[in-house]
Design an enzyme around this catalytic site. Structure first.
Site, short mmCIF file in Angstrom:
data_model
loop_
_atom_site.label_atom_id
_atom_site.label_comp_id
_atom_site.label_asym_id
_atom_site.label_seq_id
_atom_site.Cartn_x
_atom_site.Cartn_y
_atom_site.Cartn_z
N ASP A 1 17.40 -10.81 -2.86
CA ASP A 1 18.72 -10.44 -3.37
C ASP A 1 19.11 -9.03 -2.94
OD1 ASP A 1 19.15 -12.88 -4.49
OD2 ASP A 1 18.89 -12.25 -6.57
N ARG B 1 7.43 -5.79 3.03
CA ARG B 1 6.14 -6.32 2.58
C ARG B 1 6.08 -6.19 1.07
NH1 ARG B 1 -0.03 -5.06 4.58
NH2 ARG B 1 0.36 -2.91 3.95
N ASP C 1 -8.43 -5.37 6.39
CA ASP C 1 -8.97 -6.19 5.31
C ASP C 1 -9.94 -7.23 5.84
OD1 ASP C 1 -7.79 -5.52 2.60
OD2 ASP C 1 -5.99 -5.58 3.82
N HIS D 1 0.82 -1.22 0.00
CA HIS D 1 0.00 0.00 0.00
C HIS D 1 0.85 1.27 0.00
CE1 HIS D 1 -3.73 -2.14 0.37
NE2 HIS D 1 -3.34 -2.76 1.46
N GLU E 1 -5.93 -12.41 6.06
CA GLU E 1 -6.70 -11.17 6.25
C GLU E 1 -8.06 -11.19 5.57
OE1 GLU E 1 -4.23 -7.99 4.78
OE2 GLU E 1 -3.26 -9.29 3.34
#
Length: 258
Positions: A87, A73, A178, A48, A152
Site C-alpha cells: 500500500d 526487503r 546466511d 537488517h 539462504e
C-alpha cells in the site's frame, strides 16, 4: 487508468541483467544520491537495516524521482507487513528466509488481491493506488507486483525445486552470508562448498524460468554468479561504500603524521 508498469519485473522477464545496491542508511538525502548513482535497483532493507515503516515510505517517495527501481526487503514474510509495504507503493518485495513451497504459496497469496489472494483492499489510504485516483488499480495491480524470495539456508536449498514450482514467485535470491553460516562457514561465503551450492542454485533457478539473484561485493564471486545465470545482482551497500571510503581517507592522512 491501470497500475504503473513495473520496469524491474519486465526487465527480468525479458532476461536482462539488473545491477543493484543495498540501502541501509535511513535518510532521504543519501537515498536520493544513491538513486541517481546509476544502479538499476536499490534495496530498502527492513530486515537488517533500520528502515521502519516511515523510513520506507520516505525512501519510496524519494526514489520515485530517480531512475532506480525500489525493492523493499521486509523483515519477515508476514501478511500484515506485506500489505502495508504494498500500500505504501512498493511493487517489488524481497522476502527473507523462505524454506518451503508452502511459505512461497502463502507469500503469493499475500501479494495478490482477492479472490485469488488475501491482499487487503483500501484504495483511499493507499499511496500505491494514488489515493483512489488510479481507477483500475485493483484490477491491474497484481500483474505489476514482483515477488522475490530469499533462499539462504540448507532447508531452503533442499526445498528449492518445490519453491521454484510455485506460480507467482518471480525470482529467487540466494543469501550468501546466511547460507555460509548455516553450512558451518560463518563469514566465509567464498568457501568452495558454499560457492558450489550457490552456483548450483543459480543454475537451477534460471533453468526453471525464474530470475536468480544474489548480493556479492567481491568481483570473482560476482562474475561467477553472472556466468551461472544470475539476473538481479547487488554489488554493494551504501554503508559499505561510505565506511570503506571514510576509513581509507582517514588512514591516508593519519599516516602522514609520522
Amino acid at each position: 487508468m491501470p497500475a504503473p508498469i513495473n520496469p524491474f519485473k519486465k526487465a527480468l522477464a525479458d532476461g536482462e541483467i539488473q545491477f543493484g545496491c543495498w540501502l541501509g542508511i535511513p535518510t532521504g538525502f543519501t537515498t536520493e544520491l544513491m538513486g541517481h548513482a546509476g544502479f538499476d535497483w536499490l534495496v530498502i532493507d527492513g530486515e537488517h537495516g533500520p528502515q521502519d515503516y516511515r523510513a520506507t515510505l520516505n525512501a519510496l517517495q524519494v526514489l520515485a524521482g530517480t531512475p532506480a527501481h525500489p525493492v523493499v526487503r521486509v523483515p519477515v514474510g508476514d501478511t500484515v507487513i506485506i500489505k502495508q509495504m504494498l500500500d505504501l507503493g512498493a511493487q517489488t518485495l524481497l522476502v527473507p528466509m523462505v524454506e518451503s513451497a508452502a511459505q512461497a504459496e502463502q507469500l503469493v497469496r499475500d501479494v495478490t488481491y482477492p479472490p485469488h489472494g488475501v491482499r487487503g483492499v483500501g484504495f483511499a489510504l493507499s499511496r500505491a493506488a494514488g489515493f483512489s485516483t488510479i481507477a483500475d488499480y485493483g484490477k491491474t495491480a497484481d500483474a505489476q507486483i514482483c515477488l522475490l524470495v530469499q533462499v539462504e539456508n540448507r532447508a531452503g536449498l533442499a526445498a528449492l525445486d518445490e519453491i521454484l514450482a510455485v506460480e507467482g514467485v518471480h525470482g529467487v535470491f540466494i543469501g550468501p552470508s546466511d547460507l555460509a553460516a548455516d553450512m558451518g562457514h560463518m563469514s566465509n561465503p567464498e568457501h568452495p562448498d558454499v560457492q558450489a551450492a550457490i552456483m548450483d542454485a543459480i543454475t537451477r533457478i534460471r533453468a526453471a524460468g525464474k530470475a536468480p539473484g544474489i548480493l556479492s561485493t567481491r568481483d570473482p564471486m560476482t562474475n561467477a554468479a553472472l556466468e551461472a545465470g544470475a539476473q538481479f545482482v547487488a554489488v554493494g551497500a551504501d554503508v559499505l561504500l561510505l565506511g570503506t571510503a571514510a576509513r581509507g581517507l582517514a588512514a591516508k592522512w593519519q599516516a602522514t603524521r609520522g
